[in-house]
Design an enzyme around this catalytic site. Structure first.
Site, PDB file in Angstrom:
ATOM      1  N   HIS A  69      -6.281  43.844   0.160  1.00  0.00           N
ATOM      2  CA  HIS A  69      -5.614  43.773  -1.145  1.00  0.00           C
ATOM      3  C   HIS A  69      -5.140  45.173  -1.506  1.00  0.00           C
ATOM      4  O   HIS A  69      -5.953  46.062  -1.728  1.00  0.00           O
ATOM      5  CB  HIS A  69      -6.574  43.230  -2.208  1.00  0.00           C
ATOM      6  CG  HIS A  69      -7.012  41.819  -1.938  1.00  0.00           C
ATOM      7  ND1 HIS A  69      -6.278  40.726  -2.326  1.00  0.00           N
ATOM      8  CD2 HIS A  69      -8.088  41.321  -1.286  1.00  0.00           C
ATOM      9  CE1 HIS A  69      -6.894  39.606  -1.943  1.00  0.00           C
ATOM     10  NE2 HIS A  69      -7.997  39.941  -1.298  1.00  0.00           N
ATOM     11  N   LEU A  70      -3.818  45.358  -1.528  1.00  0.00           N
ATOM     12  CA  LEU A  70      -3.256  46.680  -1.844  1.00  0.00           C
ATOM     13  C   LEU A  70      -2.902  46.822  -3.317  1.00  0.00           C
ATOM     14  O   LEU A  70      -2.626  47.928  -3.790  1.00  0.00           O
ATOM     15  CB  LEU A  70      -2.028  46.959  -0.975  1.00  0.00           C
ATOM     16  CG  LEU A  70      -2.309  47.165   0.521  1.00  0.00           C
ATOM     17  CD1 LEU A  70      -1.010  47.394   1.291  1.00  0.00           C
ATOM     18  CD2 LEU A  70      -3.267  48.327   0.747  1.00  0.00           C
ATOM     19  N   ARG A  71      -2.881  45.695  -4.061  1.00  0.00           N
ATOM     20  CA  ARG A  71      -2.726  45.678  -5.529  1.00  0.00           C
ATOM     21  C   ARG A  71      -1.352  46.078  -6.053  1.00  0.00           C
ATOM     22  O   ARG A  71      -1.120  45.997  -7.256  1.00  0.00           O
ATOM     23  CB  ARG A  71      -3.782  46.575  -6.212  1.00  0.00           C
ATOM     24  CG  ARG A  71      -5.225  46.225  -5.866  1.00  0.00           C
ATOM     25  CD  ARG A  71      -5.624  44.859  -6.334  1.00  0.00           C
ATOM     26  NE  ARG A  71      -7.063  44.636  -6.202  1.00  0.00           N
ATOM     27  CZ  ARG A  71      -7.601  43.460  -5.923  1.00  0.00           C
ATOM     28  NH1 ARG A  71      -6.828  42.401  -5.729  1.00  0.00           N
ATOM     29  NH2 ARG A  71      -8.900  43.325  -5.834  1.00  0.00           N
ATOM     30  N   ASN A 101      -1.773  38.155  -3.738  1.00  0.00           N
ATOM     31  CA  ASN A 101      -2.141  37.973  -5.155  1.00  0.00           C
ATOM     32  C   ASN A 101      -1.898  39.235  -5.987  1.00  0.00           C
ATOM     33  O   ASN A 101      -2.798  39.795  -6.604  1.00  0.00           O
ATOM     34  CB  ASN A 101      -3.595  37.498  -5.299  1.00  0.00           C
ATOM     35  CG  ASN A 101      -4.607  38.485  -4.759  1.00  0.00           C
ATOM     36  OD1 ASN A 101      -4.283  39.341  -3.943  1.00  0.00           O
ATOM     37  ND2 ASN A 101      -5.841  38.378  -5.223  1.00  0.00           N
ATOM     38  N   ASP A 161      -4.855  33.440  -1.121  1.00  0.00           N
ATOM     39  CA  ASP A 161      -6.180  34.073  -1.207  1.00  0.00           C
ATOM     40  C   ASP A 161      -6.494  34.585  -2.611  1.00  0.00           C
ATOM     41  O   ASP A 161      -5.650  35.162  -3.289  1.00  0.00           O
ATOM     42  CB  ASP A 161      -6.286  35.236  -0.234  1.00  0.00           C
ATOM     43  CG  ASP A 161      -7.663  35.858  -0.313  1.00  0.00           C
ATOM     44  OD1 ASP A 161      -8.635  35.169  -0.016  1.00  0.00           O
ATOM     45  OD2 ASP A 161      -7.757  37.031  -0.716  1.00  0.00           O
ATOM     46  N   ASP A 314     -11.263  42.217   3.624  1.00  0.00           N
ATOM     47  CA  ASP A 314     -11.144  41.723   2.237  1.00  0.00           C
ATOM     48  C   ASP A 314     -11.287  42.895   1.261  1.00  0.00           C
ATOM     49  O   ASP A 314     -11.892  42.774   0.193  1.00  0.00           O
ATOM     50  CB  ASP A 314     -12.164  40.615   1.934  1.00  0.00           C
ATOM     51  CG  ASP A 314     -11.828  39.866   0.642  1.00  0.00           C
ATOM     52  OD1 ASP A 314     -10.757  40.114   0.068  1.00  0.00           O
ATOM     53  OD2 ASP A 314     -12.664  39.044   0.203  1.00  0.00           O
ATOM     54  N   HIS A 318     -11.128  47.715  -7.282  1.00  0.00           N
ATOM     55  CA  HIS A 318     -11.112  47.493  -8.729  1.00  0.00           C
ATOM     56  C   HIS A 318     -11.431  48.814  -9.424  1.00  0.00           C
ATOM     57  O   HIS A 318     -12.309  49.556  -8.978  1.00  0.00           O
ATOM     58  CB  HIS A 318     -12.187  46.480  -9.147  1.00  0.00           C
ATOM     59  CG  HIS A 318     -11.898  45.083  -8.691  1.00  0.00           C
ATOM     60  ND1 HIS A 318     -10.853  44.330  -9.183  1.00  0.00           N
ATOM     61  CD2 HIS A 318     -12.527  44.292  -7.781  1.00  0.00           C
ATOM     62  CE1 HIS A 318     -10.859  43.139  -8.605  1.00  0.00           C
ATOM     63  NE2 HIS A 318     -11.852  43.087  -7.746  1.00  0.00           N
TER      64      HIS A 318
HETATM   65 ZN   LIG Z   1     -10.425  35.315  -0.510  1.00  0.00          ZN
END
Ligand SMILES: [Zn+2]
Length: 439
Positions: A69-71, A101, A161, A314, A318
């Site tokens: 997740h690179l956001r 996402n 995801d 994953d 945050h």
């Molecule tokens: Zn997931």
């Protein structure tokens, strides 16, 4: 390093006998033939190349992550493509798949091309965007899968995801659709009704703590349904972050049928258990949740025997305000790019379950193959792209997130001693990390 020629001297390729590897420009120009290496002689001439002394170090193909997740776009306070790819390079990665996402969701050709371009500009690591399966990750209407596949980003992995594609008809249509361009649907297996309000693994510990449980069957029932759907449609399905012993059994059964099913496990599910939740420290709050010791052991064995194809981080950054709060309010997820290889060495190599060739398979070759990613996950041999990772397996160090390249610090390994350090990472012949530091 400005020179275009680099000689890596005396590295153990995939943990084998010491060999020399000469990089010229973007490719591996020469490798000491292994029979000469076995005889203990015949190194390559350095000539005008810069020399990296690599005695005792392990040389692997550059690592590939199927699940990062690179956001960016949308949550640049957690991570950006630049900071996330710098973290990836520190962790030995030369390519990462960026989950969809984001805000806006990566559900159009425009957004995936934006992420892909930001990756090219970062220069630290190739970024392969993952496309959303459904519009807005809402699970109702298929996204523009074909347009994302045809875009400059060439998307081959599709995932909602963070959310499960729980509607069986939508899942079936997605599996049918991606066949046209050899894509794969990567499922976040979480039956939504069975996990409403869930805070941690459902079991002894959740009962004692009085926290709402996330039962194993919520994951396993979706995996069972999806391997059957994939077999019915004749398509590829990939299961994200397996976390239970039962999930392993279903994937093993599906593979025994010859179905095109692949699966990943995260480093944290190979090491940590739900006992840690007793601390109420939200750093341990993750989706899927940390499970039991028996699950951890089943996941390790499944990764060793190939039932689980690969390790995926994953990586879920945050900012501290989303994590430093009471358990129920905290965001789910932990960072993982910079510690993944150390956790795999600790849980799989140092335990004798996997050798370094096995690590190369599970962390580079297999994820590149599942993602249909050309140029990564290639053998360390002459003529191949110089995407490489040099690891010191003898290193021991205490994890200190203050030094992370990631913008976020939510690691569960603070103050824990882990083995192994990435000494150098090469992306197409250019060092992104040298002497353990970003270049
Ligand atoms: Zn997931």
């Amino acid at each position: 390093m400005s020179t275009t020629k680099i000689l890596i001297r005396g590295a153990k390729i995939l943990g084998g006998e010491p060999q020399d590897v000469l990089i010229d420009g973007e490719t591996i120009a020469a490798v000491t033939p292994s029979d000469i290496a076995l005889a203990g002689g015949g190194g390559l001439e350095a000539g005008d190349a810069a020399v990296v002394e690599a005695g005792g170090k392990i040389l692997l193909p550059g690592l590939v992550d199927l699940h990062t997740h690179l956001r960016e776009p949308g949550r640049e306070d957690s991570e950006t493509v630049l900071t996330g790819t710098r973290a990836a390079a520190v962790g030995g990665y030369t390519a990462v798949h960026a989950m969809a996402n984001t805000f806006p969701v990566a559900d159009t050709a425009g957004v995936v091309e934006q992420v892909w371009r930001l990756g090219r500009e970062s220069g630290y690591c190739d970024v392969q965007p993952v496309g959303a399966v459904t519009v807005g990750l809402e699970g109702k209407q298929l996204a523009e899968l074909g347009a994302m596949a045809d875009s400059a980003a060439g998307v081959r992995v599709f995932s909602d995801d963070g959310k499960c594609v729980d509607d069986a008809v939508i899942m079936r249509r997605a599996l049918e659709y991606v066949k046209a361009f050899d894509g794969v649907v990567a499922q976040h297996a979480q039956e939504p009704r069975l996990t409403e309000g869930a805070q941690m693994n459902e079991g002894v510990v959740s009962g004692e703590l009085g926290l709402r449980g996330w039962p194993a069957v919520a994951e396993e029932s979706i995996i069972a349904r999806d391997v059957l759907l994939a077999a019915h449609v004749g398509s590829r399905v990939h299961i994200c972050h397996l976390s239970t012993a039962g999930s392993v059994e279903i994937v093993r059964w599906a593979k025994s049928k010859g179905w095109d099913v692949t699966a990943e496990v995260t480093p944290h599910h190979l090491l940590l258990t739900d006992e840690l939740v007793r601390s109420y420290d939200p750093v341990y709050k993750v989706n899927p949740p940390l499970r039991t010791e028996a699950d951890v052991m089943a996941l390790r064995e499944a990764l060793a025997d190939g039932t689980i194809d690969c390790v995926a981080t994953d990586h879920a950054p945050h900012p501290h305000e989303d994590k430093d709060c009471e358990w129920a309010a905290a965001a789910m997820g932990m960072v993982g790019l910079e510690t993944a290889l150390s956790v795999v060495q600790h849980t799989m190599v140092d335990t004798g379950l996997l050798d370094w060739a096995g690590v190369a398979d599970r962390m580079s070759w297999r994820p590149a193959a599942i993602g249909r990613l050309a140029g990564h996950g290639r053998p360390v041999s002459a003529g191949e792209p110089a995407n490489l990772t040099l690891v010191d397996p003898a290193y021991r160090g205490v994890v200190n997130p203050a030094g992370f390249a990631s913008r976020s610090r939510n690691t569960p390994y603070v103050g824990i001693e882990l083995p192994g350090q990435v000494i150098a990472t090469f992306l197409r012949g250019k060092a992104t990390v040298m002497d353990g530091k970003l270049t």
